[in-house]
Design a protein around this motif. Sequence first.
Motif, mmCIF file in Angstrom:
data_model
loop_
_atom_site.group_PDB
_atom_site.id
_atom_site.type_symbol
_atom_site.label_atom_id
_atom_site.label_comp_id
_atom_site.label_asym_id
_atom_site.label_seq_id
_atom_site.Cartn_x
_atom_site.Cartn_y
_atom_site.Cartn_z
ATOM 1 N N ILE A 108 -36.117 -55.975 -25.512
ATOM 2 C CA ILE A 108 -35.310 -55.567 -24.358
ATOM 3 C C ILE A 108 -34.329 -54.471 -24.766
ATOM 4 C CG2 ILE A 108 -33.519 -56.358 -22.756
ATOM 5 C CD1 ILE A 108 -35.016 -59.115 -22.778
ATOM 6 N N SER A 109 -33.680 -54.605 -25.911
ATOM 7 C CA SER A 109 -32.765 -53.561 -26.401
ATOM 8 C C SER A 109 -33.517 -52.262 -26.656
ATOM 9 C CB SER A 109 -32.079 -54.011 -27.686
ATOM 10 O OG SER A 109 -31.178 -55.049 -27.425
ATOM 11 N N ALA A 110 -34.705 -52.377 -27.197
ATOM 12 C CA ALA A 110 -35.517 -51.173 -27.429
ATOM 13 C C ALA A 110 -35.827 -50.475 -26.106
ATOM 14 C CB ALA A 110 -36.792 -51.535 -28.174
ATOM 15 N N ASN A 123 -32.761 -48.585 -24.744
ATOM 16 C CA ASN A 123 -32.562 -47.347 -25.488
ATOM 17 C C ASN A 123 -33.666 -46.334 -25.225
ATOM 18 O OD1 ASN A 123 -30.060 -47.648 -27.223
ATOM 19 N ND2 ASN A 123 -31.067 -49.622 -27.404
ATOM 20 N N PHE A 124 -34.855 -46.823 -24.923
ATOM 21 C CA PHE A 124 -35.970 -45.942 -24.566
ATOM 22 C C PHE A 124 -35.660 -45.220 -23.252
ATOM 23 C CE2 PHE A 124 -40.534 -45.773 -22.902
ATOM 24 C CZ PHE A 124 -40.837 -44.611 -23.589
ATOM 25 N N TYR A 125 -35.123 -45.939 -22.260
ATOM 26 C CA TYR A 125 -34.742 -45.308 -20.994
ATOM 27 C C TYR A 125 -33.721 -44.199 -21.249
ATOM 28 C CZ TYR A 125 -36.688 -49.525 -18.690
ATOM 29 O OH TYR A 125 -37.476 -50.548 -18.270
ATOM 30 N N VAL A 126 -32.760 -44.474 -22.116
ATOM 31 C CA VAL A 126 -31.722 -43.488 -22.425
ATOM 32 C C VAL A 126 -32.340 -42.278 -23.141
ATOM 33 C CG1 VAL A 126 -29.631 -43.058 -23.792
ATOM 34 C CG2 VAL A 126 -29.873 -45.186 -22.483
ATOM 35 N N LEU A 127 -33.161 -42.526 -24.129
ATOM 36 C CA LEU A 127 -33.796 -41.443 -24.887
ATOM 37 C C LEU A 127 -34.675 -40.577 -23.985
ATOM 38 C CD1 LEU A 127 -34.036 -40.357 -27.816
ATOM 39 C CD2 LEU A 127 -36.089 -41.765 -28.038
ATOM 40 N N ALA A 128 -35.328 -41.196 -22.993
ATOM 41 C CA ALA A 128 -36.222 -40.451 -22.095
ATOM 42 C C ALA A 128 -35.464 -39.421 -21.247
ATOM 43 C CB ALA A 128 -36.985 -41.418 -21.195
ATOM 44 N N GLN A 129 -34.167 -39.564 -21.131
ATOM 45 C CA GLN A 129 -33.385 -38.595 -20.359
ATOM 46 C C GLN A 129 -33.243 -37.259 -21.081
ATOM 47 O OE1 GLN A 129 -29.661 -40.168 -18.836
ATOM 48 N NE2 GLN A 129 -30.558 -42.206 -18.729
ATOM 49 N N THR A 130 -33.362 -37.281 -22.417
ATOM 50 C CA THR A 130 -33.129 -36.048 -23.177
ATOM 51 C C THR A 130 -34.319 -35.625 -24.039
ATOM 52 O OG1 THR A 130 -32.119 -37.308 -24.979
ATOM 53 C CG2 THR A 130 -30.634 -36.439 -23.276
ATOM 54 N N GLN A 131 -35.238 -36.516 -24.311
ATOM 55 C CA GLN A 131 -36.365 -36.209 -25.198
ATOM 56 C C GLN A 131 -37.669 -36.114 -24.401
ATOM 57 O OE1 GLN A 131 -36.213 -35.581 -28.518
ATOM 58 N NE2 GLN A 131 -33.995 -35.770 -28.399
ATOM 59 N N PRO A 132 -38.302 -34.937 -24.350
ATOM 60 C CA PRO A 132 -39.528 -34.787 -23.564
ATOM 61 C C PRO A 132 -40.654 -35.757 -23.958
ATOM 62 C CG PRO A 132 -38.664 -32.644 -24.184
ATOM 63 C CD PRO A 132 -37.853 -33.662 -24.917
ATOM 64 N N LYS A 133 -40.814 -36.037 -25.251
ATOM 65 C CA LYS A 133 -41.880 -36.959 -25.668
ATOM 66 C C LYS A 133 -41.618 -38.368 -25.149
ATOM 67 C CE LYS A 133 -43.376 -34.510 -29.789
ATOM 68 N NZ LYS A 133 -43.474 -34.532 -31.248
ATOM 69 N N ARG A 138 -39.824 -39.055 -22.479
ATOM 70 C CA ARG A 138 -39.975 -38.967 -21.028
ATOM 71 C C ARG A 138 -41.447 -39.074 -20.631
ATOM 72 N NH1 ARG A 138 -37.938 -34.094 -20.170
ATOM 73 N NH2 ARG A 138 -35.862 -34.901 -20.465
ATOM 74 N N ARG A 139 -42.316 -38.393 -21.367
ATOM 75 C CA ARG A 139 -43.751 -38.464 -21.070
ATOM 76 C C ARG A 139 -44.292 -39.868 -21.296
ATOM 77 N NH1 ARG A 139 -43.722 -33.297 -23.297
ATOM 78 N NH2 ARG A 139 -44.235 -34.065 -25.363
ATOM 79 N N LEU A 140 -43.895 -40.488 -22.392
ATOM 80 C CA LEU A 140 -44.353 -41.845 -22.702
ATOM 81 C C LEU A 140 -43.883 -42.826 -21.631
ATOM 82 C CD1 LEU A 140 -45.895 -43.541 -24.768
ATOM 83 C CD2 LEU A 140 -43.757 -43.796 -26.043
ATOM 84 N N LEU A 141 -42.656 -42.700 -21.186
ATOM 85 C CA LEU A 141 -42.133 -43.561 -20.129
ATOM 86 C C LEU A 141 -42.885 -43.325 -18.824
ATOM 87 C CD1 LEU A 141 -40.072 -45.650 -19.171
ATOM 88 C CD2 LEU A 141 -38.461 -43.765 -18.758
ATOM 89 N N ALA A 142 -43.183 -42.077 -18.518
ATOM 90 C CA ALA A 142 -43.925 -41.766 -17.288
ATOM 91 C C ALA A 142 -45.328 -42.379 -17.316
ATOM 92 C CB ALA A 142 -44.004 -40.249 -17.093
ATOM 93 N N VAL A 143 -45.982 -42.344 -18.465
ATOM 94 C CA VAL A 143 -47.313 -42.952 -18.590
ATOM 95 C C VAL A 143 -47.234 -44.450 -18.331
ATOM 96 C CG1 VAL A 143 -49.157 -43.532 -20.232
ATOM 97 C CG2 VAL A 143 -48.279 -41.190 -20.110
ATOM 98 N N TYR A 144 -46.246 -45.112 -18.942
ATOM 99 C CA TYR A 144 -46.053 -46.549 -18.731
ATOM 100 C C TYR A 144 -45.817 -46.844 -17.252
ATOM 101 C CZ TYR A 144 -42.897 -50.452 -17.878
ATOM 102 O OH TYR A 144 -42.281 -51.534 -17.324
ATOM 103 N N GLN A 145 -44.913 -46.090 -16.614
ATOM 104 C CA GLN A 145 -44.584 -46.360 -15.220
ATOM 105 C C GLN A 145 -45.776 -46.127 -14.299
ATOM 106 O OE1 GLN A 145 -41.093 -43.812 -15.033
ATOM 107 N NE2 GLN A 145 -39.726 -45.576 -15.179
ATOM 108 N N ARG A 146 -46.529 -45.049 -14.523
ATOM 109 C CA ARG A 146 -47.711 -44.788 -13.692
ATOM 110 C C ARG A 146 -48.747 -45.894 -13.841
ATOM 111 N NH1 ARG A 146 -47.078 -39.353 -15.371
ATOM 112 N NH2 ARG A 146 -48.675 -39.662 -16.925
#
Length: 195
Positions: free
Chosen positions: A104-106, A109-119, A121-129
């Motif tokens: 859960i902590s990871a 922090n992943f949500y936070v990192l996705a705001q500034t790191q394109p890689k 952000r892409r990984l989060l978008a794949v998960y959400q889709r």
Amino acid sequence: MPKLGMEPIRRSALIKATIAEIGHVGTLEVTVSRIAKRAGMSSALAHHYFGSKESMFLAAMRHVLTLYGAEVRGALAAADSPEGRALAVIRASFSPANFRREVISAWLNFYVLAQTQPKARRLLAVYQRRMVSNLRHALRPLLGAQAGKVAHSIAAMIDGAYLHAALGHDAPDATAAAEQVEEYLTLALSMESRA
């Protein structure tokens, strides 16, 4: 038979140590040195395998997502109805392997990192889709045109449950979190049946 070698073993140890250390500290403000120490190796070796803390963290999230994806696929394979498929995605999201303090902590922090790191952000978008797609596919026979809207709502509730668990002081309660999302699904299905 080919020899496995130390690199995959050390990478795996560093990935697990990254997740554990972020869970312990609660933020990305951990050092490569602390992660390496938890993994039982030098920070130079950790840098050799990953190059940066961000790369190490992305590898850890890919690991989390790989385990989550396998759990969802297994649950979907065992489901015997459209509603069962939607419930499978919800329940896999709150399984003991996925809904534990360090993971859960990871995620937070992943949500936070996705705001500034394109890689990230892409990984989060794949998960959400993928999550919305699995839910939409399960719900389409039951909800028709409303399936996409309900799928997005369920995905948002799952993400919200992780955020609440990350920011809370109590131990994560997977059963209660899953039940809240399942109650919404039941409500959405009952409203459709009355329409």
